[in-house]
Design an enzyme around this catalytic site. Structure first.
Site, PDB file in Angstrom:
ATOM      1  N   SER A 180      61.793  26.760  15.279  1.00  0.00           N
ATOM      2  CA  SER A 180      60.599  27.291  15.941  1.00  0.00           C
ATOM      3  C   SER A 180      60.037  26.218  16.853  1.00  0.00           C
ATOM      4  CB  SER A 180      59.555  27.669  14.888  1.00  0.00           C
ATOM      5  OG  SER A 180      58.284  27.842  15.497  1.00  0.00           O
ATOM      6  N   MET A 222      58.824  31.624  25.454  1.00  0.00           N
ATOM      7  CA  MET A 222      57.618  30.880  25.834  1.00  0.00           C
ATOM      8  C   MET A 222      57.957  29.402  26.056  1.00  0.00           C
ATOM      9  SD  MET A 222      54.448  32.661  23.936  1.00  0.00           S
ATOM     10  CE  MET A 222      54.616  31.864  22.364  1.00  0.00           C
ATOM     11  N   HIS A 258      64.857  25.721  21.830  1.00  0.00           N
ATOM     12  CA  HIS A 258      65.712  25.126  20.796  1.00  0.00           C
ATOM     13  C   HIS A 258      66.941  26.008  20.650  1.00  0.00           C
ATOM     14  CE1 HIS A 258      64.042  28.332  18.398  1.00  0.00           C
ATOM     15  NE2 HIS A 258      62.811  27.859  18.583  1.00  0.00           N
ATOM     16  N   GLN A 301      65.637  37.762  15.409  1.00  0.00           N
ATOM     17  CA  GLN A 301      65.155  38.328  14.140  1.00  0.00           C
ATOM     18  C   GLN A 301      64.087  37.445  13.502  1.00  0.00           C
ATOM     19  OE1 GLN A 301      68.025  39.008  10.809  1.00  0.00           O
ATOM     20  NE2 GLN A 301      66.179  38.556   9.605  1.00  0.00           N
ATOM     21  N   ARG A 351      57.112  25.673  17.185  1.00  0.00           N
ATOM     22  CA  ARG A 351      55.953  25.092  16.490  1.00  0.00           C
ATOM     23  C   ARG A 351      56.365  24.051  15.455  1.00  0.00           C
ATOM     24  NH1 ARG A 351      53.779  30.598  17.381  1.00  0.00           N
ATOM     25  NH2 ARG A 351      51.898  30.350  18.632  1.00  0.00           N
ATOM     26  N   ASP A 393      61.369  36.669  14.635  1.00  0.00           N
ATOM     27  CA  ASP A 393      60.119  37.422  14.820  1.00  0.00           C
ATOM     28  C   ASP A 393      60.412  38.883  14.498  1.00  0.00           C
ATOM     29  OD1 ASP A 393      58.129  35.376  16.247  1.00  0.00           O
ATOM     30  OD2 ASP A 393      60.148  35.033  16.990  1.00  0.00           O
ATOM     31  N   GLY A 429      67.718  28.251  18.666  1.00  0.00           N
ATOM     32  CA  GLY A 429      67.447  29.683  18.449  1.00  0.00           C
ATOM     33  C   GLY A 429      67.389  30.425  19.779  1.00  0.00           C
ATOM     34  N   HIS A 430      66.629  29.868  20.720  1.00  0.00           N
ATOM     35  CA  HIS A 430      66.557  30.488  22.045  1.00  0.00           C
ATOM     36  C   HIS A 430      67.931  30.484  22.721  1.00  0.00           C
ATOM     37  CE1 HIS A 430      62.334  28.757  21.618  1.00  0.00           C
ATOM     38  NE2 HIS A 430      62.059  30.019  21.898  1.00  0.00           N
TER      39      HIS A 430
HETATM   40  P1  AMP Z   1      59.305  32.369  21.608  1.00  0.00           P
HETATM   41  O1  AMP Z   1      59.611  31.336  22.656  1.00  0.00           O
HETATM   42  O2  AMP Z   1      58.835  31.803  20.315  1.00  0.00           O
HETATM   43  O3  AMP Z   1      58.458  33.496  22.140  1.00  0.00           O
HETATM   44  O4  AMP Z   1      60.702  33.028  21.244  1.00  0.00           O
HETATM   45  C1  AMP Z   1      61.492  33.630  22.227  1.00  0.00           C
HETATM   46  C2  AMP Z   1      62.595  34.416  21.563  1.00  0.00           C
HETATM   47  O5  AMP Z   1      63.394  33.534  20.797  1.00  0.00           O
HETATM   48  C3  AMP Z   1      62.041  35.461  20.596  1.00  0.00           C
HETATM   49  O6  AMP Z   1      62.820  36.648  20.707  1.00  0.00           O
HETATM   50  C4  AMP Z   1      62.233  34.810  19.253  1.00  0.00           C
HETATM   51  O7  AMP Z   1      62.387  35.716  18.183  1.00  0.00           O
HETATM   52  C5  AMP Z   1      63.520  34.036  19.488  1.00  0.00           C
HETATM   53  N1  AMP Z   1      63.637  32.956  18.504  1.00  0.00           N
HETATM   54  C6  AMP Z   1      62.707  32.032  18.205  1.00  0.00           C
HETATM   55  N2  AMP Z   1      63.135  31.228  17.191  1.00  0.00           N
HETATM   56  C7  AMP Z   1      64.369  31.698  16.849  1.00  0.00           C
HETATM   57  C8  AMP Z   1      65.322  31.314  15.849  1.00  0.00           C
HETATM   58  N3  AMP Z   1      65.113  30.312  15.015  1.00  0.00           N
HETATM   59  N4  AMP Z   1      66.469  32.014  15.777  1.00  0.00           N
HETATM   60  C9  AMP Z   1      66.705  33.074  16.614  1.00  0.00           C
HETATM   61  N5  AMP Z   1      65.840  33.471  17.573  1.00  0.00           N
HETATM   62  C10 AMP Z   1      64.688  32.799  17.681  1.00  0.00           C
END
Ligand code: AMP
Length: 289
Positions: free
Chosen positions: A186, A31, A35, A149, A188, A151, A37-38
């Site tokens: 995150s 979305m 960061h 993981q 957020r 989520d 994580g992505h």
């Molecule tokens: P989002 O943009 O929040 O929908 O996240 C997109 C993808 O990135 C989802 O598969 C999340 O689980 C993953 N994601 C978000 N934060 C992290 C994190 N800290 N570590 C690993 N993957 C993450």
């Protein structure tokens, strides 16, 4: 910068023809407000596949009316710069009506595992997630789709959907990427004030506390949960949606932790809703997966 495509038919045509030339595609749905994580998911896609495609779409159907859809951070230029550093080849960033054109009315009924935990707190959430993820899989045909993981329940929901609907792809779950002090990254987190940022450490610390007890032999779910709640409270976190130890596959409640389990937390720090989790296992390689 990676090439950006905003039209559904265009990404579908391009991804389809790339696959016809034998390229293996890894898809990373996001979305935005990216960061590390992505980016770890993009790097995993680059490692396993020939091409990494990321999608950026703040999906309205997974937000309830009172949630943060309108204020969700949208920083496309910064996202594209980050995606470039991770080696992303192509970005699909559609406007809302490209995914939900006038007359759109079909939804996916999520699998049973969606009913627990988040499903209780956010009843329509996984319906929106499943619907948009299936649409993304159809628009960006891929060999492997990467999820975090972080989520945990979402990963199970998407895996079960892929299995139940015979989707021709593999779901790869990547480890949680954390800040140096342990807070799970995150999008957020940027809502947090300095004080809230300190309080938010309570999530990681309470998962650590539960895991420490588990590693020392504690197997009563209630005891582990009580420790989690106490640690959250020590960090002034009192708005708790859940702090549970459940079956790692079904998310059903456990009395005794006599099978693979996961500790999951969802709570509010100020007005920001945060989630985190920790797999409980003796196998530390698995625990961080
Ligand atoms: P989002 O943009 O929040 O929908 O996240 C997109 C993808 O990135 C989802 O598969 C999340 O689980 C993953 N994601 C978000 N934060 C992290 C994190 N800290 N570590 C690993 N993957 C993450």
């Amino acid at each position: 910068m990676p090439q950006v495509i905003s039209r559904a038919r265009e990404i579908q045509a391009q991804a389809t023809s790339l696959r016809l030339t034998g390229k293996r595609i890894g898809l990373v749905p996001t979305m935005g407000a990216l960061h590390e994580g992505h980016l770890s998911l993009v790097r995993a896609a680059k490692r396993d596949c020939d091409l990494a495609i990321a999608s950026i779409f703040v999906n309205p159907t997974q937000f309830a009316p009172h949630e943060d859809f309108t204020k969700y951070p949208r920083v496309i230029d910064a996202d594209l710069a980050l995606l470039e550093t991770a080696g992303c080849d192509l970005v699909f960033a559609p406007p809302k009506d490209e995914i939900y054109p006038a007359g759109f009315s079909t939804c996916i009924e999520p699998p049973a595992v969606a009913r627990m935990l988040e499903g209780q707190m956010r009843p329509e959430h996984f319906r929106g997630v499943c619907t948009v993820v299936l649409k993304l899989f159809n628009l960006v045909p891929c060999d492997v789709a990467y999820f975090g993981q972080k989520d945990y329940q979402q990963c199970l929901v998407v895996k079960h959907m892929a299995r139940d609907l015979d989707l021709p792809l593999r779901i790869e779950v990547c480890p949680i990427v954390r800040e140096a002090d342990g807070l799970a990254m995150s999008s957020r987190n940027r809502y947090l004030s300095a004080g809230e940022r300190l309080e938010s450490l309570g999530l990681f610390r309470s998962l650590q506390a539960a895991n420490d007890l588990y590693q020392r032999g504690e197997r009563t779910a209630d005891v582990l949960q009580t420790t989690m709640l106490q640690t959250l409270s020590d960090h002034q976190i009192n708005q708790i949606d859940y702090a549970k130890v459940v079956d790692a596959e079904t998310l059903e409640p456990l009395n005794q932790v006599d099978r693979p389990a996961v500790a999951l937390i969802a709570c509010r720090v100020g007005t920001t809703r945060l989630i985190d989790n920790q797999i409980l296992t003796h196998d530390q390689a698995l625990a961080t997966k």
